[in-house]
Design an enzyme around this catalytic site. Structure first.
Site, PDB file in Angstrom:
ATOM      1  N   SER A 139      36.581  16.159 -17.220  1.00  0.00           N
ATOM      2  CA  SER A 139      36.048  15.854 -17.892  1.00  0.00           C
ATOM      3  C   SER A 139      36.323  16.312 -18.769  1.00  0.00           C
ATOM      4  O   SER A 139      36.677  16.888 -18.958  1.00  0.00           O
ATOM      5  CB  SER A 139      34.801  15.430 -17.640  1.00  0.00           C
ATOM      6  OG  SER A 139      33.889  15.011 -18.341  1.00  0.00           O
ATOM      7  N   TYR A 152      26.329  19.254 -14.672  1.00  0.00           N
ATOM      8  CA  TYR A 152      28.044  18.229 -14.715  1.00  0.00           C
ATOM      9  C   TYR A 152      28.837  19.633 -14.629  1.00  0.00           C
ATOM     10  O   TYR A 152      29.806  19.091 -14.832  1.00  0.00           O
ATOM     11  CB  TYR A 152      27.440  16.771 -15.291  1.00  0.00           C
ATOM     12  CG  TYR A 152      28.558  16.026 -15.589  1.00  0.00           C
ATOM     13  CD1 TYR A 152      29.303  15.571 -13.804  1.00  0.00           C
ATOM     14  CD2 TYR A 152      29.397  15.446 -16.326  1.00  0.00           C
ATOM     15  CE1 TYR A 152      30.369  14.228 -14.016  1.00  0.00           C
ATOM     16  CE2 TYR A 152      30.736  15.390 -16.414  1.00  0.00           C
ATOM     17  CZ  TYR A 152      31.096  14.633 -15.224  1.00  0.00           C
ATOM     18  OH  TYR A 152      32.745  13.811 -15.539  1.00  0.00           O
TER      19      TYR A 152
END
Length: 247
Positions: A139, A152
């Site tokens: 990400s 995350y």
């Protein structure tokens, strides 16, 4: 399109969103694809139907459970005699901010986002043919600080390190290991705050140099390139697929 005819691929978290787009693109390029899903059987069946049963099959495994890897590969071994492409895409895509993260949430996210791809890859290595491809979906949050989803972000940072280190180990076998890092993508995960909210969509689009929100296909096309023979001399790379967000 690259030519993946005769290749086999496993895409985790492939029933929806980015994973589905990746599965569909790899199949369109000629691969036979195992469509992994965690719980949404209907969505997985839709993905298989969209690809065609001659090119895809569904395999269920809850990656938060201890027997997930055994379950996954028991099914894979029924269908494949070897593996050419592994895409570790499945992840829990949200987390609380630093002050509100519990130990239970922390453990659950790391189990799915870090432990699962680690041991799936470990189990896959004896099946992965020389010259194969491993693609880990990370990400843009490992480049862009976002404290509101700190846990995350940490899991994706771990995945980045995993990719680079594994690339060194597997180089002698001609297996490439690369990381693809999406930004804000219009998927079901982001639907609650993005879709039908013009202000949110405009704000998200404004973060990208290219001026729009990403689509699953934007990521899938990059993965397909990395999986192809054209990317044979690329390994240990971190490929930014954020549309130039937060430059």
């Amino acid at each position: 399109m690259g030519d993946l005819s005769g290749r086999t691929a496993l895409v985790t978290g492939a029933s929806r969103g980015i994973g589905r787009a990746i599965a569909e693109r790899l199949a369109a390029d000629g691969a036979r694809v195992a469509v992994h899903y965690g719980g949404n059987e209907a969505a997985a069946k839709e993905t298989v139907a969209a690809i065609g049963e001659e090119r895809a099959f569904a395999v269920r495994a809850d990656l938060s459970t201890p027997d997930a890897v055994d379950t996954l590969f028991a099914r894979l071994d029924e269908e494949f005699d070897g593996l050419d492409i592994l895409v570790n895409n499945a992840a829990i895509a949200t987390s609380s901010d630093f002050e509100n993260t519990t130990s239970e949430e922390f453990e659950r996210i790391f189990t799915v986002n870090v432990q699962a791809p680690f041991f799936i890859t470990q189990r896959a290595l004896s099946r992965l043919r020389d010259g194969g491809r491993i693609v880990n979906i990370s990400s843009g949050v490992t480049r862009i600080a976002m404290p509101e989803i700190i846990t995350y972000s940490m899991t994706k940072g771990a995945l980045d390190t995993f990719s680079r280190t594994l690339a060194q180990q597997l180089g002698p076998r001609g297996i490439t290991v690369n990381t693809v890092a999406p930004g804000i993508i219009d998927t079901d995960v982001n639907a609650s705050w993005l879709r039908g909210n013009p202000e949110a969509e405009a704000a998200a689009a404004a973060r990208a140099a290219l001026g729009r929100v990403g689509r699953p296909e934007d990521v899938a096309d990059v993965v397909a390139f990395i999986a192809s023979d054209d990317a044979r001399w690329i390994t240990a790379d971190w490929i930014d697929v954020t549309g130039g967000s937060d430059l």
